[in-house]
Design a protein around this motif. Structure first.
Motif, PDB file in Angstrom:
ATOM      1  N   MET A  87     -26.833  78.315   0.957  1.00 26.20           N
ATOM      2  CA  MET A  87     -27.032  77.056   1.667  1.00 26.20           C
ATOM      3  C   MET A  87     -25.908  76.135   1.189  1.00 26.20           C
ATOM      4  SD  MET A  87     -28.410  73.953   2.276  1.00 26.20           S
ATOM      5  CE  MET A  87     -29.440  73.330   0.951  1.00 26.20           C
ATOM      6  N   MET A 145     -25.094  73.127   1.403  1.00 26.60           N
ATOM      7  CA  MET A 145     -25.347  71.790   0.840  1.00 26.60           C
ATOM      8  C   MET A 145     -25.798  71.882  -0.617  1.00 26.60           C
ATOM      9  SD  MET A 145     -27.498  69.756   3.679  1.00 26.60           S
ATOM     10  CE  MET A 145     -26.853  69.331   5.272  1.00 26.60           C
ATOM     11  N   GLY A 175     -25.504  78.873   5.587  1.00 31.65           N
ATOM     12  CA  GLY A 175     -26.150  77.910   6.470  1.00 31.65           C
ATOM     13  C   GLY A 175     -25.810  76.501   6.065  1.00 31.65           C
ATOM     14  N   ALA A 176     -26.041  75.572   6.996  1.00 30.36           N
ATOM     15  CA  ALA A 176     -25.921  74.141   6.740  1.00 30.36           C
ATOM     16  C   ALA A 176     -24.510  73.712   6.368  1.00 30.36           C
ATOM     17  CB  ALA A 176     -26.936  73.717   5.675  1.00 30.36           C
ATOM     18  N   GLY A 177     -23.512  74.366   6.950  1.00 32.51           N
ATOM     19  CA  GLY A 177     -22.134  73.943   6.709  1.00 32.51           C
ATOM     20  C   GLY A 177     -21.126  74.987   7.140  1.00 32.51           C
ATOM     21  N   VAL A 227     -24.185  81.350   9.760  1.00 32.03           N
ATOM     22  CA  VAL A 227     -25.078  80.828  10.801  1.00 32.03           C
ATOM     23  C   VAL A 227     -24.335  79.690  11.502  1.00 32.03           C
ATOM     24  CG1 VAL A 227     -27.249  79.648  11.294  1.00 32.03           C
ATOM     25  CG2 VAL A 227     -27.185  81.449   9.568  1.00 32.03           C
ATOM     26  N   PRO A 255     -24.436  76.805  14.873  1.00 31.95           N
ATOM     27  CA  PRO A 255     -25.259  76.167  15.887  1.00 31.95           C
ATOM     28  C   PRO A 255     -24.480  75.797  17.151  1.00 31.95           C
ATOM     29  CG  PRO A 255     -24.589  74.541  14.259  1.00 31.95           C
ATOM     30  CD  PRO A 255     -23.811  75.806  13.974  1.00 31.95           C
ATOM     31  N   LEU A 267     -18.051  76.164  16.377  1.00 36.89           N
ATOM     32  CA  LEU A 267     -18.101  76.681  15.003  1.00 36.89           C
ATOM     33  C   LEU A 267     -18.049  78.210  15.006  1.00 36.89           C
ATOM     34  CD1 LEU A 267     -18.099  75.579  12.123  1.00 36.89           C
ATOM     35  CD2 LEU A 267     -20.568  75.940  12.065  1.00 36.89           C
ATOM     36  N   GLU A 282     -27.933  80.332  15.892  1.00 38.52           N
ATOM     37  CA  GLU A 282     -29.288  79.815  15.686  1.00 38.52           C
ATOM     38  C   GLU A 282     -29.617  78.667  16.622  1.00 38.52           C
ATOM     39  OE1 GLU A 282     -31.039  79.446  11.454  1.00 38.52           O
ATOM     40  OE2 GLU A 282     -30.879  77.385  12.152  1.00 38.52           O
ATOM     41  N   GLY A 310     -36.686  74.506   9.642  1.00 40.29           N
ATOM     42  CA  GLY A 310     -35.680  74.022   8.702  1.00 40.29           C
ATOM     43  C   GLY A 310     -34.559  73.272   9.399  1.00 40.29           C
ATOM     44  N   HIS A 311     -33.373  73.327   8.800  1.00 41.70           N
ATOM     45  CA  HIS A 311     -32.203  72.584   9.295  1.00 41.70           C
ATOM     46  C   HIS A 311     -31.694  73.217  10.589  1.00 41.70           C
ATOM     47  CE1 HIS A 311     -28.641  70.282   9.419  1.00 41.70           C
ATOM     48  NE2 HIS A 311     -27.838  71.178   8.882  1.00 41.70           N
ATOM     49  N   VAL A 370     -29.289  65.031   9.585  1.00 44.86           N
ATOM     50  CA  VAL A 370     -29.704  66.320   9.029  1.00 44.86           C
ATOM     51  C   VAL A 370     -31.063  66.684   9.634  1.00 44.86           C
ATOM     52  CG1 VAL A 370     -30.000  67.696   6.921  1.00 44.86           C
ATOM     53  CG2 VAL A 370     -28.572  65.660   6.865  1.00 44.86           C
ATOM     54  N   MET A 392     -41.657  73.623   6.515  1.00 48.21           N
ATOM     55  CA  MET A 392     -40.640  74.055   7.470  1.00 48.21           C
ATOM     56  C   MET A 392     -41.152  75.253   8.258  1.00 48.21           C
ATOM     57  SD  MET A 392     -37.074  73.531   5.421  1.00 48.21           S
ATOM     58  CE  MET A 392     -36.734  71.980   4.561  1.00 48.21           C
TER      59      MET A 392
HETATM   60  O1  TUI Z   1     -29.401  76.223   7.164  1.00 53.71           O
HETATM   61  C1  TUI Z   1     -30.264  76.463   7.978  1.00 53.71           C
HETATM   62  N1  TUI Z   1     -31.550  76.138   7.794  1.00 53.71           N
HETATM   63  C2  TUI Z   1     -32.042  75.499   6.674  1.00 53.71           C
HETATM   64  S1  TUI Z   1     -31.161  75.042   5.309  1.00 53.71           S
HETATM   65  C3  TUI Z   1     -32.523  74.375   4.626  1.00 53.71           C
HETATM   66  S2  TUI Z   1     -32.512  73.606   3.070  1.00 53.71           S
HETATM   67  C4  TUI Z   1     -32.297  71.969   3.537  1.00 53.71           C
HETATM   68  N2  TUI Z   1     -33.310  71.151   3.385  1.00 53.71           N
HETATM   69  C5  TUI Z   1     -33.190  69.870   3.693  1.00 53.71           C
HETATM   70  C6  TUI Z   1     -32.038  69.364   4.223  1.00 53.71           C
HETATM   71  C7  TUI Z   1     -31.005  70.210   4.453  1.00 53.71           C
HETATM   72  C8  TUI Z   1     -31.123  71.537   4.098  1.00 53.71           C
HETATM   73  C9  TUI Z   1     -33.576  74.531   5.436  1.00 53.71           C
HETATM   74  N3  TUI Z   1     -33.291  75.155   6.582  1.00 53.71           N
HETATM   75  N4  TUI Z   1     -29.962  77.090   9.139  1.00 53.71           N
HETATM   76  C10 TUI Z   1     -28.626  77.410   9.470  1.00 53.71           C
HETATM   77  C11 TUI Z   1     -27.959  76.267  10.108  1.00 53.71           C
HETATM   78  N5  TUI Z   1     -26.739  75.927   9.867  1.00 53.71           N
HETATM   79  N6  TUI Z   1     -28.511  75.418  10.993  1.00 53.71           N
HETATM   80  C12 TUI Z   1     -27.533  74.529  11.328  1.00 53.71           C
HETATM   81  C13 TUI Z   1     -26.430  74.876  10.604  1.00 53.71           C
HETATM   82  C14 TUI Z   1     -25.135  74.285  10.579  1.00 53.71           C
HETATM   83  C15 TUI Z   1     -24.951  72.932  10.811  1.00 53.71           C
HETATM   84  C16 TUI Z   1     -23.659  72.403  10.756  1.00 53.71           C
HETATM   85  C17 TUI Z   1     -24.052  75.097  10.289  1.00 53.71           C
HETATM   86  C18 TUI Z   1     -22.797  74.569  10.242  1.00 53.71           C
HETATM   87  C19 TUI Z   1     -22.604  73.242  10.480  1.00 53.71           C
HETATM   88  O2  TUI Z   1     -21.313  72.844  10.409  1.00 53.71           O
HETATM   89  C20 TUI Z   1     -20.979  71.517  10.183  1.00 53.71           C
HETATM   90  C21 TUI Z   1     -19.528  71.523   9.833  1.00 53.71           C
HETATM   91  O3  TUI Z   1     -19.233  71.259   8.676  1.00 53.71           O
HETATM   92  O4  TUI Z   1     -18.732  71.883  10.715  1.00 53.71           O
END
Ligand code: TUI
Length: 315
Positions: A71, A73, A95-97, A116, A118, A122, A137, A143-144, A227, A276
């Protein structure tokens, strides 16, 4: 011709476990891998030492391939990116970035990299950066989340890239699995439907909340702060959305969500915990062994596939 994902990852079923911070332990990942899918250790809620312990635990419980979900973040994401190399982990999902800066070193180490994504943009960037496949996704996920639905997003990514696509978000049974293949995916990633497995280590109250959930029982916190996180509606969700409207800052809200996820997973606090779950929570209404959940999904997919010519009819 074989399935690109089972061949790439050395697994029986083209199904990957979603990361799921605080839930995807070494033991759970091993159980998913032993059931023929790809289990993932979710580094999201861990620190670097916990990640190492969970990798060791997973190795002691399975001979099958498993992966690590990083993850991005997580404050220790950088050290974790190195640990998967040192530990010879065969598959990494993120995920999440944007994981672009880590991909060259991972590829050098022979790791299969599955970010992953969205969005199409990307996805295209990740293909250029060297990703082996994409997990696309939809916003149905728990989740996120991103903004687009699985139905709209998956075919657009499939058209824009030349690497295999794995669909995620809104998949819990054979019908949705078949639909994912129809959209052009070679496999799926699932989370919510595995939360109601016998092996899933979440508190019983969290499981019960998923079993009880109806179709409309999830909501999204964090849309304003940027977020967005899908959770089951409860006191915590209402409180968060209220704080958000009052203008609480992003960091404060993030701490609030991660802390409250722990309360849900470990303490079973279904009022102030963050439960979540994806939109399919409404159809996950039985506790079953992992192997049965996964096998039924693929058997269901085959059965629906056979019925399709009749359902489509002639026109
Ligand atoms: O990551 C997830 N799902 C998650 S992470 C998580 S832990 C968390 N809890 C609270 C706040 C934040 C995180 C719980 N669920 N899924 C994969 C995912 N990735 N979904 C969306 C994205 C994503 C979003 C932006 C991937 C890349 C992205 O890029 C931004 C950029 O920097 O270009």
């Amino acid at each position: 011709m074989g399935n690109k994902i089972t061949e790439m990852l050395g697994i029986k079923y083209p199904l990957i476990q979603g990361g799921m911070a605080n839930i995807g332990t070494g033991a759970f990942a091993a159980a998913v891998s032993n059931a023929g899918a790809l289990g993932l250790i979710a580094a999201g809620g861990m620190d670097i030492n916990m990640l190492k312990e969970n990798i060791e635990q997973c190795r002691s419980l399975t001979d099958k391939p498993f992966g690590v979900n990083i993850m991005l973040m997580n404050p220790e994401a950088e050290q974790m990116a190195q640990m998967v190399i040192d530990q010879h982990i065969p598959v990494v999902t993120t995920g999440a970035g944007n994981p672009a800066k880590y991909i060259p070193a991972w590829k050098e180490a022979g790791i299969r990299v599955l970010p992953v994504v969205p969005s199409v943009a990307l996805g295209v960037r990740m293909e250029r950066a060297g990703a082996d496949a994409l997990i696309v996704e939809g916003t149905e996920s728990g989740g996120h989340i991103g903004e687009l639905t699985t139905m709209a997003l998956v075919p657009q990514v499939v058209d824009a890239v030349n690497i295999p696509v794995i669909a995620a978000g809104g998949i819990a049974d054979g019908r949705q699995l078949l639909a994912a293949f129809a959209l052009g995916a070679c496999g799926v990633q699932v989370g919510t439907c595995l939360l109601v497995s016998e092996e899933c280590p979440i508190h019983q109250n969290y499981k019960q909340a998923i079993l009880d959930a109806r179709d409309t029982d999830t909501t999204v916190t964090g849309r304003i702060s940027g977020v967005p996180v899908r959770i089951i509606k409860n006191k915590m969700a209402r409180e968060y959305i209220k704080r958000e409207k009052e203008g609480a800052d992003k960091m404060e809200l993030e701490r609030f969500t991660l802390g409250s996820l722990r309360r849900a997973v470990f303490e079973g606090d279904v009022d102030s915990g963050s439960l979540m779950a994806g939109q399919v929570a409404g159809m996950c209404s039985r506790i079953r062994p992992l192997a049965e959940i996964i096998e039924d999904m693929f058997a269901g997919c085959e059965a629906v596939y056979k019925e399709l010519p009749d359902r489509i009819g002639r026109y």
